[in-house]
Write a protein that holds these residues in place. Sequence first.
Motif, PDB file in Angstrom:
ATOM      1  N   LYS A   1       0.846  -1.192   0.000  1.00 26.75           N
ATOM      2  CA  LYS A   1       0.000   0.000   0.000  1.00 26.75           C
ATOM      3  C   LYS A   1       0.884   1.246   0.000  1.00 26.75           C
ATOM      4  CE  LYS A   1      -4.022  -2.124   2.095  1.00 26.75           C
ATOM      5  NZ  LYS A   1      -3.518  -3.486   1.979  1.00 26.75           N
ATOM      6  N   GLU A   2       0.348   2.309  -0.527  1.00 29.84           N
ATOM      7  CA  GLU A   2       1.116   3.550  -0.620  1.00 29.84           C
ATOM      8  C   GLU A   2       1.525   4.051   0.767  1.00 29.84           C
ATOM      9  OE1 GLU A   2       3.119   6.206  -3.070  1.00 29.84           O
ATOM     10  OE2 GLU A   2       2.101   4.342  -3.563  1.00 29.84           O
ATOM     11  N   ARG A   3       0.725   3.789   1.793  1.00 34.32           N
ATOM     12  CA  ARG A   3       1.092   4.238   3.146  1.00 34.32           C
ATOM     13  C   ARG A   3       2.383   3.565   3.629  1.00 34.32           C
ATOM     14  NH1 ARG A   3      -4.181   1.723   5.103  1.00 34.32           N
ATOM     15  NH2 ARG A   3      -3.649  -0.458   5.370  1.00 34.32           N
ATOM     16  N   ASP A   4       2.647   2.332   3.171  1.00 31.24           N
ATOM     17  CA  ASP A   4       3.909   1.666   3.509  1.00 31.24           C
ATOM     18  C   ASP A   4       5.078   2.435   2.901  1.00 31.24           C
ATOM     19  OD1 ASP A   4       2.455  -0.511   4.695  1.00 31.24           O
ATOM     20  OD2 ASP A   4       2.232  -1.405   2.709  1.00 31.24           O
ATOM     21  N   ILE A   5       4.913   2.798   1.648  1.00 30.80           N
ATOM     22  CA  ILE A   5       5.959   3.522   0.919  1.00 30.80           C
ATOM     23  C   ILE A   5       6.183   4.891   1.548  1.00 30.80           C
ATOM     24  CG2 ILE A   5       6.626   4.435  -1.340  1.00 30.80           C
ATOM     25  CD1 ILE A   5       6.353   1.240  -1.054  1.00 30.80           C
ATOM     26  N   GLU A   6       5.109   5.575   1.889  1.00 33.63           N
ATOM     27  CA  GLU A   6       5.213   6.905   2.504  1.00 33.63           C
ATOM     28  C   GLU A   6       5.946   6.838   3.839  1.00 33.63           C
ATOM     29  OE1 GLU A   6       1.289   8.621   2.633  1.00 33.63           O
ATOM     30  OE2 GLU A   6       1.063   8.438   0.455  1.00 33.63           O
ATOM     31  N   ALA A   7       5.671   5.827   4.642  1.00 30.15           N
ATOM     32  CA  ALA A   7       6.368   5.675   5.922  1.00 30.15           C
ATOM     33  C   ALA A   7       7.861   5.479   5.691  1.00 30.15           C
ATOM     34  CB  ALA A   7       5.793   4.497   6.714  1.00 30.15           C
ATOM     35  N   ALA A   8       8.205   4.658   4.719  1.00 25.13           N
ATOM     36  CA  ALA A   8       9.618   4.403   4.408  1.00 25.13           C
ATOM     37  C   ALA A   8      10.324   5.681   3.969  1.00 25.13           C
ATOM     38  CB  ALA A   8       9.735   3.337   3.320  1.00 25.13           C
ATOM     39  N   ILE A   9       9.682   6.443   3.109  1.00 24.18           N
ATOM     40  CA  ILE A   9      10.275   7.692   2.624  1.00 24.18           C
ATOM     41  C   ILE A   9      10.482   8.661   3.784  1.00 24.18           C
ATOM     42  CG2 ILE A   9       9.840   9.732   1.196  1.00 24.18           C
ATOM     43  CD1 ILE A   9       8.454   7.749  -0.819  1.00 24.18           C
ATOM     44  N   LYS A  10       9.483   8.780   4.653  1.00 27.57           N
ATOM     45  CA  LYS A  10       9.596   9.670   5.816  1.00 27.57           C
ATOM     46  C   LYS A  10      10.730   9.235   6.746  1.00 27.57           C
ATOM     47  CE  LYS A  10       4.725  11.017   5.996  1.00 27.57           C
ATOM     48  NZ  LYS A  10       3.446  10.858   6.721  1.00 27.57           N
ATOM     49  N   ALA A  11      11.000   7.928   6.798  1.00 27.54           N
ATOM     50  CA  ALA A  11      12.063   7.409   7.671  1.00 27.54           C
ATOM     51  C   ALA A  11      13.446   7.526   7.024  1.00 27.54           C
ATOM     52  CB  ALA A  11      11.783   5.943   8.015  1.00 27.54           C
ATOM     53  N   GLY A  12      13.485   7.857   5.739  1.00 26.65           N
ATOM     54  CA  GLY A  12      14.770   7.995   5.063  1.00 26.65           C
ATOM     55  C   GLY A  12      15.223   6.760   4.301  1.00 26.65           C
ATOM     56  N   ILE A  13      14.334   5.791   4.121  1.00 28.90           N
ATOM     57  CA  ILE A  13      14.652   4.610   3.315  1.00 28.90           C
ATOM     58  C   ILE A  13      14.549   5.014   1.849  1.00 28.90           C
ATOM     59  CG2 ILE A  13      13.912   2.276   2.676  1.00 28.90           C
ATOM     60  CD1 ILE A  13      12.892   1.980   5.581  1.00 28.90           C
ATOM     61  N   GLU A  14      15.633   4.792   1.116  1.00 24.83           N
ATOM     62  CA  GLU A  14      15.674   5.266  -0.271  1.00 24.83           C
ATOM     63  C   GLU A  14      15.150   4.259  -1.286  1.00 24.83           C
ATOM     64  OE1 GLU A  14      19.570   6.801  -1.108  1.00 24.83           O
ATOM     65  OE2 GLU A  14      19.304   8.452   0.314  1.00 24.83           O
ATOM     66  N   THR A  15      15.178   2.974  -0.964  1.00 29.05           N
ATOM     67  CA  THR A  15      14.730   1.959  -1.916  1.00 29.05           C
ATOM     68  C   THR A  15      13.472   1.280  -1.388  1.00 29.05           C
ATOM     69  OG1 THR A  15      17.015   1.590  -2.592  1.00 29.05           O
ATOM     70  CG2 THR A  15      15.410  -0.079  -3.232  1.00 29.05           C
ATOM     71  N   THR A  16      12.398   1.439  -2.145  1.00 27.98           N
ATOM     72  CA  THR A  16      11.117   0.890  -1.745  1.00 27.98           C
ATOM     73  C   THR A  16      10.498   0.115  -2.903  1.00 27.98           C
ATOM     74  OG1 THR A  16      10.000   2.943  -2.379  1.00 27.98           O
ATOM     75  CG2 THR A  16      10.649   2.714  -0.061  1.00 27.98           C
ATOM     76  N   TYR A  17       9.775  -0.928  -2.559  1.00 29.14           N
ATOM     77  CA  TYR A  17       9.080  -1.750  -3.537  1.00 29.14           C
ATOM     78  C   TYR A  17       7.606  -1.793  -3.181  1.00 29.14           C
ATOM     79  CZ  TYR A  17      13.712  -3.497  -4.704  1.00 29.14           C
ATOM     80  OH  TYR A  17      15.020  -3.586  -5.070  1.00 29.14           O
ATOM     81  N   LEU A  18       6.768  -1.466  -4.144  1.00 29.52           N
ATOM     82  CA  LEU A  18       5.338  -1.635  -3.969  1.00 29.52           C
ATOM     83  C   LEU A  18       4.975  -2.950  -4.645  1.00 29.52           C
ATOM     84  CD1 LEU A  18       2.676  -0.345  -2.930  1.00 29.52           C
ATOM     85  CD2 LEU A  18       2.330   0.434  -5.269  1.00 29.52           C
ATOM     86  N   PHE A  19       4.515  -3.905  -3.844  1.00 26.79           N
ATOM     87  CA  PHE A  19       4.101  -5.205  -4.362  1.00 26.79           C
ATOM     88  C   PHE A  19       2.659  -5.074  -4.821  1.00 26.79           C
ATOM     89  CE2 PHE A  19       2.431  -9.595  -3.291  1.00 26.79           C
ATOM     90  CZ  PHE A  19       2.896 -10.170  -4.461  1.00 26.79           C
ATOM     91  N   ASP A  20       2.465  -5.136  -6.121  1.00 27.32           N
ATOM     92  CA  ASP A  20       1.159  -4.958  -6.746  1.00 27.32           C
ATOM     93  C   ASP A  20       0.865  -6.207  -7.574  1.00 27.32           C
ATOM     94  OD1 ASP A  20      -1.198  -3.871  -7.794  1.00 27.32           O
ATOM     95  OD2 ASP A  20      -0.132  -2.808  -9.381  1.00 27.32           O
ATOM     96  N   GLU A  21       0.455  -7.252  -6.880  1.00 27.18           N
ATOM     97  CA  GLU A  21       0.277  -8.572  -7.493  1.00 27.18           C
ATOM     98  C   GLU A  21      -0.692  -8.574  -8.671  1.00 27.18           C
ATOM     99  OE1 GLU A  21      -0.383 -13.104  -5.861  1.00 27.18           O
ATOM    100  OE2 GLU A  21      -1.089 -11.443  -4.630  1.00 27.18           O
ATOM    101  N   TYR A  22      -1.683  -7.716  -8.636  1.00 26.19           N
ATOM    102  CA  TYR A  22      -2.721  -7.731  -9.665  1.00 26.19           C
ATOM    103  C   TYR A  22      -2.628  -6.545 -10.628  1.00 26.19           C
ATOM    104  CZ  TYR A  22      -4.397 -11.294  -6.534  1.00 26.19           C
ATOM    105  OH  TYR A  22      -4.469 -12.422  -5.744  1.00 26.19           O
ATOM    106  N   ASN A  23      -1.494  -5.858 -10.607  1.00 28.23           N
ATOM    107  CA  ASN A  23      -1.246  -4.739 -11.535  1.00 28.23           C
ATOM    108  C   ASN A  23      -2.371  -3.707 -11.515  1.00 28.23           C
ATOM    109  OD1 ASN A  23       1.309  -5.665 -12.697  1.00 28.23           O
ATOM    110  ND2 ASN A  23       0.072  -7.343 -13.496  1.00 28.23           N
TER     111      ASN A  23
END
Length: 176
Positions: free
Chosen positions: A129-151
């Motif tokens: 979910k995008e909220r996972d990615i947003e949390a990572a970005i806010k924490a300073g994690i530079e590499t993130t993967y959004l798992f979108d199984e159903y495109n």
Amino acid sequence: MQKALFLDRDGVINVEKDYLYKIEDFEFIDGIVDLCKYYQDLDYLIIIVTNQSGIARGYYTEEDFTRLSEWMIKAFAKNQVLITHIYYCPHHPSISGECDCRKPQPGMLIQAQKDFNIDLKNSLLVGDKERDIEAAIKAGIETTYLFDEYNRVSASKATYIVDKLENIWKNNVNTQ
């Protein structure tokens, strides 16, 4: 400093089922064990960060969550995967009020960084979910993967969008 592979639980580790807390309903997503082994072999810690608003909503208890978590850790261990820690947010804003731990806030990631001396910049996160990615970005994690199984996602702030977990390590995307 340690590097970590941060994983959301529902939708990344296991098939998404509303308010999952029963062991008999738990189903691993294809490729999750191999993904963890790959990064574990590169000396990454494996850390789960998961919102669990079902606790605040009264659908299940923290004891139910702990029971399932302990079972899941043992299931990973049977496959030679060590889960370093599970961080969870039991809150929901409309019930518990705002908190720093519920994603998209970075609280769980920041706590893990403090607890395990993690280099967040060189760690990575896989979420569905995008909220996972947003949390990572806010924490300073530079590499993130959004798992979108159903495109279903056409745009994301994630570094990469993948429809199979194996695409993360088999394509050798960001292994160092």
